[in-house]
Design a protein around this motif. Structure first.
Motif, PDB file in Angstrom:
ATOM      1  N   MET A   1       3.131  -1.982 -27.076  1.00 24.64           N
ATOM      2  CA  MET A   1       4.099  -1.540 -26.085  1.00 24.64           C
ATOM      3  C   MET A   1       4.467  -2.685 -25.162  1.00 24.64           C
ATOM      4  O   MET A   1       3.598  -3.302 -24.586  1.00 24.64           O
ATOM      5  CB  MET A   1       3.537  -0.387 -25.271  1.00 24.64           C
ATOM      6  CG  MET A   1       3.219   0.793 -26.122  1.00 24.64           C
ATOM      7  SD  MET A   1       2.750   2.189 -25.138  1.00 24.64           S
ATOM      8  CE  MET A   1       2.464   3.375 -26.418  1.00 24.64           C
ATOM      9  N   TRP A   2       5.748  -2.959 -25.070  1.00 26.18           N
ATOM     10  CA  TRP A   2       6.230  -3.954 -24.134  1.00 26.18           C
ATOM     11  C   TRP A   2       6.503  -3.217 -22.835  1.00 26.18           C
ATOM     12  O   TRP A   2       7.364  -2.358 -22.774  1.00 26.18           O
ATOM     13  CB  TRP A   2       7.520  -4.590 -24.651  1.00 26.18           C
ATOM     14  CG  TRP A   2       7.288  -5.401 -25.879  1.00 26.18           C
ATOM     15  CD1 TRP A   2       6.977  -6.730 -25.933  1.00 26.18           C
ATOM     16  CD2 TRP A   2       7.340  -4.958 -27.228  1.00 26.18           C
ATOM     17  NE1 TRP A   2       6.841  -7.135 -27.228  1.00 26.18           N
ATOM     18  CE2 TRP A   2       7.056  -6.059 -28.050  1.00 26.18           C
ATOM     19  CE3 TRP A   2       7.593  -3.728 -27.843  1.00 26.18           C
ATOM     20  CZ2 TRP A   2       7.026  -5.984 -29.427  1.00 26.18           C
ATOM     21  CZ3 TRP A   2       7.557  -3.655 -29.221  1.00 26.18           C
ATOM     22  CH2 TRP A   2       7.274  -4.772 -29.992  1.00 26.18           C
TER      23      TRP A   2
ATOM     24  N   GLY B   1       9.160   0.079 -20.194  1.00 27.14           N
ATOM     25  CA  GLY B   1       8.966  -0.727 -21.388  1.00 27.14           C
ATOM     26  C   GLY B   1       9.455  -0.057 -22.652  1.00 27.14           C
ATOM     27  O   GLY B   1       9.811   1.109 -22.667  1.00 27.14           O
ATOM     28  N   ARG B   2       9.470  -0.818 -23.700  1.00 25.96           N
ATOM     29  CA  ARG B   2       9.835  -0.333 -25.026  1.00 25.96           C
ATOM     30  C   ARG B   2       8.646  -0.530 -25.947  1.00 25.96           C
ATOM     31  O   ARG B   2       7.790  -1.368 -25.704  1.00 25.96           O
ATOM     32  CB  ARG B   2      11.065  -1.064 -25.552  1.00 25.96           C
ATOM     33  CG  ARG B   2      12.253  -0.814 -24.641  1.00 25.96           C
ATOM     34  CD  ARG B   2      13.561  -1.086 -25.333  1.00 25.96           C
ATOM     35  NE  ARG B   2      14.664  -0.800 -24.450  1.00 25.96           N
ATOM     36  CZ  ARG B   2      15.286   0.361 -24.389  1.00 25.96           C
ATOM     37  NH1 ARG B   2      14.932   1.353 -25.168  1.00 25.96           N
ATOM     38  NH2 ARG B   2      16.278   0.537 -23.542  1.00 25.96           N
ATOM     39  N   VAL B   3       8.589   0.241 -27.032  1.00 25.16           N
ATOM     40  CA  VAL B   3       7.468   0.169 -27.957  1.00 25.16           C
ATOM     41  C   VAL B   3       7.871  -0.492 -29.262  1.00 25.16           C
ATOM     42  O   VAL B   3       9.035  -0.475 -29.649  1.00 25.16           O
ATOM     43  CB  VAL B   3       6.869   1.568 -28.241  1.00 25.16           C
ATOM     44  CG1 VAL B   3       6.285   2.172 -26.991  1.00 25.16           C
ATOM     45  CG2 VAL B   3       7.902   2.487 -28.857  1.00 25.16           C
ATOM     46  N   GLY B   4       6.892  -1.056 -29.931  1.00 28.26           N
ATOM     47  CA  GLY B   4       7.066  -1.645 -31.245  1.00 28.26           C
ATOM     48  C   GLY B   4       5.737  -1.568 -31.973  1.00 28.26           C
ATOM     49  O   GLY B   4       4.697  -1.389 -31.362  1.00 28.26           O
TER      50      GLY B   4
ATOM     51  N   MET C   1      12.014   2.372 -28.857  1.00 27.32           N
ATOM     52  CA  MET C   1      12.206   3.470 -27.899  1.00 27.32           C
ATOM     53  C   MET C   1      11.559   3.120 -26.559  1.00 27.32           C
ATOM     54  O   MET C   1      10.630   2.323 -26.507  1.00 27.32           O
ATOM     55  CB  MET C   1      11.572   4.758 -28.425  1.00 27.32           C
ATOM     56  CG  MET C   1      12.258   5.352 -29.619  1.00 27.32           C
ATOM     57  SD  MET C   1      11.422   6.859 -30.197  1.00 27.32           S
ATOM     58  CE  MET C   1      11.683   7.972 -28.815  1.00 27.32           C
ATOM     59  N   LEU C   2      12.045   3.751 -25.506  1.00 24.68           N
ATOM     60  CA  LEU C   2      11.364   3.634 -24.217  1.00 24.68           C
ATOM     61  C   LEU C   2       9.973   4.234 -24.353  1.00 24.68           C
ATOM     62  O   LEU C   2       9.794   5.311 -24.929  1.00 24.68           O
ATOM     63  CB  LEU C   2      12.129   4.368 -23.125  1.00 24.68           C
ATOM     64  CG  LEU C   2      13.384   3.686 -22.610  1.00 24.68           C
ATOM     65  CD1 LEU C   2      14.116   4.608 -21.640  1.00 24.68           C
ATOM     66  CD2 LEU C   2      13.041   2.374 -21.932  1.00 24.68           C
ATOM     67  N   ALA C   3       8.970   3.552 -23.803  1.00 29.16           N
ATOM     68  CA  ALA C   3       7.586   4.019 -23.913  1.00 29.16           C
ATOM     69  C   ALA C   3       7.397   5.405 -23.294  1.00 29.16           C
ATOM     70  O   ALA C   3       6.583   6.190 -23.757  1.00 29.16           O
ATOM     71  CB  ALA C   3       6.647   3.014 -23.261  1.00 29.16           C
TER      72      ALA C   3
END
Length: 186
Positions: A154-155, A161-164, A120-122
């Motif tokens: 979080m990227w 950014g997107r999270v992982g 998802m988007l951060a």
């Protein structure tokens, strides 16, 4: 502004050096982030001293912030930083904000979004209270949440950014050495 050795620095909580050798200090009970330059001069770089919330984009020193606790230079070498905020007196949710070298500010992660889901988007993810911020060697922003038993990775890029998940399952616990960090409790 003045010499740091003569300044009142109440409730310092988060500390980090930037790549220029300047010290960033969060003052959790005074709702500001301050920077000490290499000449020993201290300057407020975010917050007004009033607990509160500010919307996405604004000037950092004109905005109320809620309980800043952790800080890290972001992105590397930029002169800017990321700061985590706890819930504010106005009821805002925990957030991670960016402040650029020119004093502009906005939201990196958190807000009124949905539950965390990798990819998802951060800025669309509701996050829990942040325990600490750090940066990986590749520049990714690492966020550890104190209440969710998940270390979210979080990227964060300039365009959002997107999270992982970097570690943890969301269930508190202990895992033995040598097992997958992302599929075991932390």
């Amino acid at each position: 502004n003045g010499l740091a050795t003569l300044a009142n620095v109440g409730t310092p909580y988060g500390l980090a050096f930037d790549s220029a050798g300047r010290l960033l200090i969060t003052q959790i009970s005074y709702y500001v982030v301050r920077r000490v330059d290499t000449n020993g001069v201290i300057t407020t770089v975010a917050g007004t001293g009033t607990n509160g919330y500010f919307p996405a984009a604004t000037i950092a020193t004109s905005a109320n912030i809620g309980a800043p606790n952790s800080v890290v230079e972001h992105p590397a070498g930029s002169g800017g930083f990321a700061v985590s905020e706890g819930p504010s007196a106005t009821g805002s949710l925990p957030l991670v904000r960016w402040v650029d070298a020119d004093g502009g500010a906005g939201i990196l992660a958190g807000g009124d979004g949905g539950a965390f889901d990798a990819g998802m988007l951060a800025t669309a993810v509701k996050i829990g209270p942040v325990a600490s911020l750090s940066r990986a060697a590749n520049g990714d922003l690492l966020v550890s949440q104190s209440s969710s038993a998940v270390a979210q990775h979080m990227w964060v890029y300039a365009d959002g950014g997107r999270v992982g998940v970097g570690a943890g399952t969301g269930t508190p616990g202990y895992s033995p050495d040598g097992v997958s960090a992302a599929s075991n409790p932390v």
